[in-house]
Design an enzyme around this catalytic site. Structure first.
Site, mmCIF file in Angstrom:
data_model
loop_
_atom_site.group_PDB
_atom_site.id
_atom_site.type_symbol
_atom_site.label_atom_id
_atom_site.label_comp_id
_atom_site.label_asym_id
_atom_site.label_seq_id
_atom_site.Cartn_x
_atom_site.Cartn_y
_atom_site.Cartn_z
ATOM 1 N N CYS A 241 0.863 -1.178 0.000
ATOM 2 C CA CYS A 241 0.000 0.000 0.000
ATOM 3 C C CYS A 241 0.901 1.230 0.000
ATOM 4 O O CYS A 241 1.840 1.315 0.797
ATOM 5 C CB CYS A 241 -0.893 -0.004 1.234
ATOM 6 N N CYS B 25 -7.982 -5.752 -9.768
ATOM 7 C CA CYS B 25 -7.634 -4.666 -10.679
ATOM 8 C C CYS B 25 -7.248 -3.467 -9.810
ATOM 9 O O CYS B 25 -8.099 -2.872 -9.154
ATOM 10 C CB CYS B 25 -8.845 -4.375 -11.557
#
EC number: 1.8.4.12
Length: 137
Positions: free
Chosen positions: A46, A118
């Site tokens: 992240c 995605c």
């Protein structure tokens, strides 16, 4: 374990597109992300909190214009939220640690999972297994 960062400081360092994607649930233009064609071995984290999310072995070319993975690193890496925006139902994926928007998951991926995560490049930070180089999306 996620590297602990001061959330306010880290968010202030984001570029406009990174902020738009991770904080405002936006989407980068297809085929525009820095990590779309990345073939190196490593870990995708992240961007906001550095929580490990995906490994390069699960990345594949889906042709959709965004980095695609068939599974997250582990069950706690990702949070799933029903998304009814744009007059359709999708499943939004967010960082399981800091709640940053990552993208969506679809059920049209390859085996072994049949799923396609995605993910916007702008929500990721890549760490190369060989030399530790970091490439923010």
């Amino acid at each position: 374990m996620a590297k602990e960062l001061n959330p306010t400081e880290n968010i202030e360092k984001l570029t406009d597109i990174q902020r738009h994607v991770t904080q405002l649930r936006g989407t980068e233009a297809p085929f525009s992300g820095k990590l779309l064609h990345n073939k190196r071995e490593g870990v995708y984290q992240c961007l906001c909190c550095h929580q490990p999310l995906f490994i390069s072995e699960s990345k594949f070319d889906s042709g959709c214009g965004w980095p695609s993975f068939y599974q997250p690193l582990d069950a706690e890496s990702i949070r799933y939220i029903d998304d009814y925006s744009h007059n359709m139902h999708r499943v939004e994926i967010r960082c399981g640690h800091c709640d940053a928007h990552l993208g969506h998951v679809f059920s049209d991926g390859p085996q072994p999972t049949g799923e396609r995560y995605c993910v916007n490049s702008a929500s990721l930070n890549f760490v190369d297994d060989q030399n530790g180089e970091q490439i923010p999306g």
